[in-house]
Design a protein around this motif. Structure first.
Motif, PDB file in Angstrom:
ATOM      1  N   UNK A   1       0.844  -1.185   0.000  1.00 50.47           N
ATOM      2  CA  UNK A   1       0.000   0.000   0.000  1.00 50.47           C
ATOM      3  C   UNK A   1       0.877   1.232   0.000  1.00 50.47           C
ATOM      4  N   UNK A   2       0.567   2.169  -0.894  1.00 52.04           N
ATOM      5  CA  UNK A   2       1.371   3.375  -1.028  1.00 52.04           C
ATOM      6  C   UNK A   2       0.589   4.563  -0.555  1.00 52.04           C
ATOM      7  N   UNK A   3       1.254   5.439   0.207  1.00 59.57           N
ATOM      8  CA  UNK A   3       0.668   6.712   0.602  1.00 59.57           C
ATOM      9  C   UNK A   3       1.652   7.799   0.228  1.00 59.57           C
ATOM     10  N   UNK A   4       1.294   8.645  -0.735  1.00 60.54           N
ATOM     11  CA  UNK A   4       2.163   9.729  -1.155  1.00 60.54           C
ATOM     12  C   UNK A   4       1.460  11.040  -0.920  1.00 60.54           C
ATOM     13  N   UNK A   5       2.121  11.940  -0.231  1.00 57.87           N
ATOM     14  CA  UNK A   5       1.559  13.244   0.072  1.00 57.87           C
ATOM     15  C   UNK A   5       2.705  14.121   0.502  1.00 57.87           C
ATOM     16  N   UNK A   6       2.444  15.404   0.616  1.00 58.76           N
ATOM     17  CA  UNK A   6       3.488  16.312   1.091  1.00 58.76           C
ATOM     18  C   UNK A   6       3.343  16.628   2.547  1.00 58.76           C
ATOM     19  N   UNK A   7       2.327  16.128   3.197  1.00 55.21           N
ATOM     20  CA  UNK A   7       2.162  16.495   4.593  1.00 55.21           C
ATOM     21  C   UNK A   7       1.419  15.477   5.379  1.00 55.21           C
ATOM     22  N   UNK A   8       0.101  15.562   5.409  1.00 57.40           N
ATOM     23  CA  UNK A   8      -0.699  14.681   6.260  1.00 57.40           C
ATOM     24  C   UNK A   8      -1.475  15.525   7.234  1.00 57.40           C
ATOM     25  N   UNK A   9      -2.619  15.031   7.661  1.00 60.24           N
ATOM     26  CA  UNK A   9      -3.416  15.750   8.646  1.00 60.24           C
ATOM     27  C   UNK A   9      -4.064  14.753   9.555  1.00 60.24           C
ATOM     28  N   UNK A  86       8.040  12.233  15.175  1.00 57.32           N
ATOM     29  CA  UNK A  86       7.137  13.183  15.821  1.00 57.32           C
ATOM     30  C   UNK A  86       5.759  13.159  15.180  1.00 57.32           C
ATOM     31  N   UNK A  87       5.665  12.799  13.924  1.00 53.68           N
ATOM     32  CA  UNK A  87       4.364  12.730  13.256  1.00 53.68           C
ATOM     33  C   UNK A  87       3.470  11.680  13.924  1.00 53.68           C
ATOM     34  N   UNK A  88       4.050  10.529  14.245  1.00 55.27           N
ATOM     35  CA  UNK A  88       3.281   9.499  14.943  1.00 55.27           C
ATOM     36  C   UNK A  88       3.009   9.910  16.385  1.00 55.27           C
ATOM     37  N   UNK A  89       3.974  10.593  17.003  1.00 56.52           N
ATOM     38  CA  UNK A  89       3.770  11.048  18.379  1.00 56.52           C
ATOM     39  C   UNK A  89       2.642  12.072  18.453  1.00 56.52           C
ATOM     40  N   UNK A 256      11.085  21.311   4.823  1.00 58.14           N
ATOM     41  CA  UNK A 256       9.690  21.702   5.037  1.00 58.14           C
ATOM     42  C   UNK A 256       8.999  20.969   6.180  1.00 58.14           C
ATOM     43  N   UNK A 257       9.611  19.912   6.705  1.00 57.22           N
ATOM     44  CA  UNK A 257       8.881  19.022   7.598  1.00 57.22           C
ATOM     45  C   UNK A 257       8.445  19.718   8.886  1.00 57.22           C
ATOM     46  N   UNK A 258       9.246  20.660   9.398  1.00 57.60           N
ATOM     47  CA  UNK A 258       8.869  21.339  10.638  1.00 57.60           C
ATOM     48  C   UNK A 258       7.574  22.112  10.462  1.00 57.60           C
ATOM     49  N   UNK A 259       7.494  22.947   9.427  1.00 59.40           N
ATOM     50  CA  UNK A 259       6.296  23.755   9.203  1.00 59.40           C
ATOM     51  C   UNK A 259       5.087  22.882   8.890  1.00 59.40           C
ATOM     52  N   UNK A 260       5.294  21.831   8.092  1.00 59.33           N
ATOM     53  CA  UNK A 260       4.180  20.948   7.743  1.00 59.33           C
ATOM     54  C   UNK A 260       3.645  20.232   8.976  1.00 59.33           C
ATOM     55  N   UNK A 261       4.534  19.711   9.808  1.00 63.95           N
ATOM     56  CA  UNK A 261       4.092  19.000  11.013  1.00 63.95           C
ATOM     57  C   UNK A 261       3.336  19.920  11.963  1.00 63.95           C
ATOM     58  N   UNK A 262       3.807  21.156  12.111  1.00 66.04           N
ATOM     59  CA  UNK A 262       3.132  22.096  13.011  1.00 66.04           C
ATOM     60  C   UNK A 262       1.744  22.432  12.484  1.00 66.04           C
ATOM     61  N   UNK A 263       1.651  22.789  11.204  1.00 67.16           N
ATOM     62  CA  UNK A 263       0.388  23.279  10.667  1.00 67.16           C
ATOM     63  C   UNK A 263      -0.617  22.162  10.409  1.00 67.16           C
ATOM     64  N   UNK A 280       3.062  27.090  19.859  1.00 60.60           N
ATOM     65  CA  UNK A 280       3.184  25.998  18.896  1.00 60.60           C
ATOM     66  C   UNK A 280       4.634  25.663  18.573  1.00 60.60           C
ATOM     67  N   UNK A 281       5.447  26.666  18.296  1.00 61.20           N
ATOM     68  CA  UNK A 281       6.834  26.400  17.897  1.00 61.20           C
ATOM     69  C   UNK A 281       7.626  25.776  19.038  1.00 61.20           C
ATOM     70  N   UNK A 282       7.491  26.327  20.233  1.00 63.00           N
ATOM     71  CA  UNK A 282       8.240  25.774  21.364  1.00 63.00           C
ATOM     72  C   UNK A 282       7.724  24.401  21.766  1.00 63.00           C
ATOM     73  N   UNK A 283       6.422  24.174  21.606  1.00 67.40           N
ATOM     74  CA  UNK A 283       5.867  22.849  21.891  1.00 67.40           C
ATOM     75  C   UNK A 283       6.433  21.822  20.928  1.00 67.40           C
ATOM     76  N   UNK A 284       6.424  22.140  19.645  1.00 67.97           N
ATOM     77  CA  UNK A 284       6.942  21.202  18.650  1.00 67.97           C
ATOM     78  C   UNK A 284       8.426  20.935  18.884  1.00 67.97           C
ATOM     79  N   UNK A 285       9.180  22.000  19.169  1.00 73.47           N
ATOM     80  CA  UNK A 285      10.614  21.837  19.428  1.00 73.47           C
ATOM     81  C   UNK A 285      10.838  20.935  20.641  1.00 73.47           C
ATOM     82  N   UNK A 286      10.032  21.106  21.681  1.00 64.21           N
ATOM     83  CA  UNK A 286      10.185  20.295  22.894  1.00 64.21           C
ATOM     84  C   UNK A 286       9.887  18.830  22.616  1.00 64.21           C
TER      85      UNK A 286
END
Length: 489
Positions: A1-9, A86-89, A256-263, A280-286
């Motif tokens: 199974x393939x999943x191709x995208x630039x981000x995810x939600x 972090x995406x799974x977290x 791009x992964x930082x901005x995509x993961x945050x948004x 948001x930024x400090x939370x993601x960094x932590x």
């Protein structure tokens, strides 16, 4: 199974992927390591030529420390793999199906699920100048052979799934990586030609085996790839391997992964959990820093995935449980990393009419029995309504809410009982102590005094409101215990 995208939600989060926790051959380093070339000594050391030396079966990749590489590019790749984890977290914040994420040594990470299954995830970053993955490259440097070896080490258990996560595209065309991805998973989009594809992969893995001694890949004589004699049963095993594999192109590029993961992941999670004033930024960094700390826990080495996949192996091993525990990232750990701004939180949400909490009769009787003044009783009712409104607004609606409330209530009850003990000690024996106990609650029941952080942002008055709600539910009294129902009648 393939999943191709630039981000995810949150509607199609990374936790729905299936994959594996591995990197192949000379590319290996520490967990979340450089995918382009460090750690040749980890798996490429080979078998010593001396007949009386240790055989490969007596060595593991964990016997050799990864090579050091302090270059900024390598550090960037370490960070990238942590951000993929972090995406799974972040998905854990809103999805109860994920139990935890465990960071591996010389691996990437393992997702454990509440149904008892595990997903081994391998992360591969590829620069844009390198072009899309070909089938041969996936087997050699894309981690596919290493992923297969780790799956075999887990005894091909039915509860083990695999995911190869990469930011790069897959080369299209017959017999190439793009078609392979569509043949993977329990419900593949393409089934025609599966056996031929499995044979091609088997030959590529056997070729990789000539230079990289994977113990679960057969050793065959060196020859032209087309002339490789595939051992009996190996193609069937590859077919089974593809049935539990997902090749995902969902992770964004490193830039791009930082901005995509945050948004696309953190912002929707914060909104769904109804958290206010989150930085948001400090939370993601932590969160990413916390994952990296788990990756750097090198005090013990071991192939954790094998033990995670089969709990019976670890049930009686305290040492292995401790190793896994140091690398495990849970929902509670992620929530504790949320950083709030210093904006004061109002007691009642702005822009809406206050809601009066149901009940309250038993609280009034108990405070009256404890000789608490009537105006303080009325204020207690107001705070109970403030807690009721806040809890209704901020609870996520998931099963984890009940555990969050139980933990917070337990902490508040412990402090209420402590206030009662001190109140009793400060009044004459036989005297009513409710007034003093209420004073101590106001003095001591503070957010920063809790033994563990609350599940969402609260102020001190909210905690007192919860305490009064627990009193109304007969969890404690402002006097010696009595039958509040009988007194009402």
């Amino acid at each position: 199974m393939l999943e191709c995208d630039t981000g995810g939600d949150l509607q199609s989060p990374p936790c729905t992927q299936r994959g594996a926790c591995s990197h192949a051959g000379p590319e290996r380093g520490t967990s979340m390591v450089d995918t382009a070339g460090t750690g040749a000594g980890a798996e490429g050391a080979g078998t010593p030529s001396e007949p009386d030396g240790p055989t490969y079966s007596e060595l593991t990749i964990f016997d050799l420390a990864p090579e050091e590489d302090s270059g900024s590019d390598t550090l960037g790749r370490y960070r990238y793999q942590a951000e993929v984890a972090a995406r799974d977290c972040l998905a854990m914040l809103t999805q109860d199906a994920i139990d935890s994420v465990v960071c591996e040594w010389h691996e990437d990470f393992v997702v454990t699920w509440t149904d008892g299954s595990v997903e081994l995830v391998s992360v591969k970053h590829r620069e844009g100048t390198q072009g899309p993955w070909t089938l041969a490259e996936l087997c050699k440097s894309g981690g596919l052979t290493h992923l297969f070896d780790r799956w075999c080490a887990c005894e091909c258990a039915a509860n083990v799934r695999l995911r190869l996560a990469t930011n790069a595209a897959l080369k299209p065309g017959k017999g190439n990586a793009g078609v392979l991805a569509r043949m993977c998973g329990p419900e593949p989009a393409v089934t025609a030609g599966l056996t031929v594809m499995a044979e091609d992969i088997a030959r590529q893995m056997l070729k990789v085996r000539w230079k990289q001694p994977y113990p679960n890949v057969p050793d065959t004589p060196v020859c032209k790839v087309a002339d490789i004699q595939i051992p009996a049963g190996f193609v069937d095993k590859v077919v089974r391997f593809l049935g539990v594999l997902e090749i995902s192109c969902k992770p964004p590029h490193r830039e791009n992964i930082t901005d995509v993961n945050i948004q696309r992941l953190l912002v929707p999670a914060v909104e769904q959990l109804k958290l206010a004033h989150v930085d948001l930024k400090n939370t993601y960094r932590a969160i990413v820093d916390r994952i990296e700390r788990a990756n750097r826990d090198e005090s013990d080495r071991g192939q954790l995935a094998v033990y995670i996949a089969d709990p019976s192996r670890v049930r009686h091993s305290t040492q292995m449980q401790q190793r896994i525990g140091r690398r495990r990232i849970t929902r509670d750990i992620i929530r504790r990393e949320i950083v709030f701004t210093s904006v004061p939180l109002p007691t009642f949400p702005r822009g809406q009419a206050p809601v009066v909490a149901p009940g309250g009769a038993k609280l009034r009787r108990k405070m009256r029995r404890g000789r608490v003044p009537s105006d303080e009783v009325a204020f207690a009712e107001r705070l109970r309504s403030a807690w009721y409104t806040t809890w209704s607004e901020r609870r996520s609606g998931l099963a984890g809410d009940e555990i969050d409330l139980l933990n917070l209530s337990t902490d508040v009850l412990e402090m209420a009982f402590d206030c009662r003990r001190h109140a009793r000690a400060q009044v004459a024996e036989g005297s009513e102590f409710g007034i003093k106990m209420n004073d101590l609650l106001a003095e001591r029941l503070k957010v920063d005094a809790l033994p563990s952080p609350p599940p969402f942002q609260l102020n001190h008055l909210h905690l007192r409101g919860l305490a009064y709600q627990l009193c109304d539910e007969c969890h404690f009294f402002f006097s010696e215990p009595f039958d509040a129902d009988e007194e009402a009648s």
